[in-house]
Design a protein around this motif. Structure first.
Motif, mmCIF file in Angstrom:
data_model
loop_
_atom_site.group_PDB
_atom_site.id
_atom_site.type_symbol
_atom_site.label_atom_id
_atom_site.label_comp_id
_atom_site.label_asym_id
_atom_site.label_seq_id
_atom_site.Cartn_x
_atom_site.Cartn_y
_atom_site.Cartn_z
ATOM 1 N N ARG A 147 0.817 -1.212 0.000
ATOM 2 C CA ARG A 147 0.000 0.000 0.000
ATOM 3 C C ARG A 147 0.851 1.262 0.000
ATOM 4 O O ARG A 147 1.815 1.370 0.746
ATOM 5 C CB ARG A 147 -0.934 0.013 1.211
ATOM 6 N N ILE A 148 0.469 2.211 -0.839
ATOM 7 C CA ILE A 148 1.016 3.568 -0.774
ATOM 8 C C ILE A 148 -0.111 4.454 -0.263
ATOM 9 O O ILE A 148 -1.154 4.590 -0.904
ATOM 10 C CB ILE A 148 1.529 4.053 -2.137
ATOM 11 N N THR A 172 4.573 2.930 2.019
ATOM 12 C CA THR A 172 4.945 4.347 2.071
ATOM 13 C C THR A 172 3.731 5.167 2.482
ATOM 14 O O THR A 172 2.623 4.916 2.006
ATOM 15 C CB THR A 172 5.434 4.837 0.698
ATOM 16 N N HIS A 205 -1.544 0.601 -4.809
ATOM 17 C CA HIS A 205 -0.126 0.831 -5.036
ATOM 18 C C HIS A 205 0.189 1.535 -6.349
ATOM 19 O O HIS A 205 0.784 2.610 -6.359
ATOM 20 C CB HIS A 205 0.614 -0.516 -4.978
ATOM 21 N N LEU A 241 9.030 6.892 -6.009
ATOM 22 C CA LEU A 241 8.787 5.682 -5.238
ATOM 23 C C LEU A 241 9.016 4.424 -6.068
ATOM 24 O O LEU A 241 9.080 3.327 -5.522
ATOM 25 C CB LEU A 241 7.367 5.690 -4.670
#
Length: 336
Positions: free
Chosen positions: A22-23, A71, A325, A335
């Motif tokens: 997961r972002i 993140t 994501h 990222l």
């Protein structure tokens, strides 16, 4: 919670070998100075919430590990950094932005920063925007749904929006309480985030549509929180009411829905099962993003939301992976 084999590996130098995918574009931080000055300004229970939540880098990392978050993009939540004095707001804003940037510097794979601005102080905000983007290398900017009563779309904010547009910046709009004493009765004694925040976000987006802000500044990459708040439900009413409210020209339905498909929406809160179904009718699936709202949303609730997103039949596996994501990488390519 079970994570897939192609999840992003934990980049912490020490700790459990947790796979994460997961972002999180909707995560908050509360530096010590911010907590102190917010309490001194009368915000020990911001927006009617029971208290300011605990926060530290170590607590954030531990929560992220348990929730499968690779993140988190950090931002200051409501009520922002301006408590009534321009000079104090500039100083506090600089301090929290520098502390946030230090967290990102120390953990570049785990955190990002949406820098704050001391709005409605326009001159101070322009200087801080330049410093945040050019010196601190912030990933984006956060502003509240109203800045002491000034809503996005107000022409007084055009210098800020023009600079964001020039930079093609990411702008995250976060709800706050309405800015008038009588408005507090709207919450009926309940915390504003429960109900009123949804209408605050919708006021901001509606004003930007009606005032032509989204047309004037098309390069800003706007993130709207909480699955678009009430916009998926109210947008048809707003469009159909436009001929009778004195606009130079009524809203064109096709154009408005085109504008909405250019917006990014985070899924913080509890949009499953009902709200997400409506959002999917108006939003571009490539612009849907994951958000936890931690620490204002407790970890148990973050885990519950994660489970519902992982299991809802509204999202096929490929789309779920993009939301959790992949879509964020288009906004934050570092990222990758």
């Amino acid at each position: 919670m079970t994570l897939p084999d192609d999840a992003v590996e934990d980049s912490r130098p020490a700790g459990a070998n947790v796979k994460m995918r997961r972002i999180d574009v909707h995560a908050h931080y509360l530096p010590d100075r911010y907590r102190k000055e917010a309490i001194e300004a009368g915000h020990s229970k911001p927006d009617g919430m029971p208290a300011l939540p605990d926060w530290s880098v170590s607590k954030a990392l531990d929560t992220m590990d348990r929730c499968g978050i690779a993140t988190a993009m950090l931002s200051i939540s409501s009520p922002g950094v301006h408590f009534g004095d321009d000079a104090k707001a500039r100083s506090l804003c600089r301090a929290v932005n520098e502390e946030g940037a230090q967290v990102v510097h120390d953990h570049p794979a785990r955190f990002g920063l949406f820098a704050s601005l001391p709005l409605p102080d326009i001159d101070g905000a322009l200087r801080e925007l330049e410093y945040a983007m050019d010196v601190l290398n912030a990933d984006g900017i956060v502003i509240e749904s109203n800045l002491h009563g000034i809503y996005p779309g107000d022409e007084r904010l055009d210098p800020i929006f023009a600079e964001l547009n020039r930079r093609k910046a990411v702008l995250f709009i976060h709800p706050t309480s309405p800015n008038c004493p009588c408005c507090h009765s709207l919450t009926m004694g309940y915390p504003a985030p429960m109900i009123e925040f949804m209408f605050e976000t919708s006021r901001a987006v509606t004003n930007m549509i009606l005032k032509g802000t989204l047309d004037k500044f098309p390069n800003i990459r706007l993130i709207i929180p909480h699955a678009g708040a009430t916009m998926p439900l109210l947008i048809d009413r707003i469009i159909e009411a436009s001929p009778v409210i004195g606009l130079p020209e009524p809203l064109d339905s096709e154009h408005v829905f085109g504008l909405l498909r250019k917006l990014h929406f985070d899924l913080a809160g509890f949009p499953v099962p009902r709200q997400l179904e409506l959002l999917l009718q108006i939003a571009d699936p490539a612009r849907l993003l994951y958000g936890s709202d931690w620490p204002f949303t407790p970890e148990a609730a973050v885990l519950k939301l994660a489970e519902t997103l992982d299991n809802t039949p509204l999202l096929k596996p490929a789309l779920r992976q993009r939301i959790l994501h992949d879509n964020a990488l288009a906004l934050f390519p570092r990222l990758s």
